[in-house]
Enzyme design. Structure first.
Site, PDB file in Angstrom:
ATOM      1  N   ARG A 186       2.807  -1.513   2.343  1.00  0.00           N
ATOM      2  CA  ARG A 186       2.350  -0.843   1.119  1.00  0.00           C
ATOM      3  C   ARG A 186       2.524  -1.730  -0.105  1.00  0.00           C
ATOM      4  O   ARG A 186       1.637  -1.808  -0.960  1.00  0.00           O
ATOM      5  CB  ARG A 186       3.073   0.494   0.927  1.00  0.00           C
ATOM      6  N   ASN A 217       2.479   5.860   3.782  1.00  0.00           N
ATOM      7  CA  ASN A 217       2.887   5.930   5.188  1.00  0.00           C
ATOM      8  C   ASN A 217       2.690   7.356   5.682  1.00  0.00           C
ATOM      9  O   ASN A 217       3.223   8.296   5.094  1.00  0.00           O
ATOM     10  CB  ASN A 217       4.366   5.569   5.345  1.00  0.00           C
TER      11      ASN A 217
END
Length: 90
Positions: free
Chosen positions: A18, A36
């Site tokens: 990320r 996620n």
């Protein structure tokens, strides 16, 4: 200008995916978000020039610890007011 919903599977959680996505997206002038998912995948919506989105995906796939086994890609409507790329926490 395009917007895609992307689902990444493989070794994509706990490896800086990320953060890397956010850094790359910002450097490429892309907007959207990444998070996620509970099933171990990473979900992303990304918007910008198709060439820049391709560079984002290629950059993620070159990550040291990241291993993308599968990528699902679906074109979705553009969000005109979006100005940033952020990491979402659910």
């Amino acid at each position: 200008m395009k917007r895609y919903q992307l689902t990444f599977t493989g070794r994509v959680q706990g490896v800086g995916f990320r953060w890397t996505a956010q850094q790359l997206a910002n450097s490429l002038g892309l907007t959207g978000w990444v998070y996620n998912d509970w099933d171990g995948s990473v979900q992303m919506e990304v918007q910008g020039r198709p060439e820049s989105i391709k560079k984002l995906i290629e950059g993620l796939d070159r990550g040291t610890f990241i291993q993308i086994d599968n990528l699902e890609k679906k074109e979705i409507p553009i969000i005109d007011y979006e100005r940033t790329f952020k990491i979402k926490d659910y």
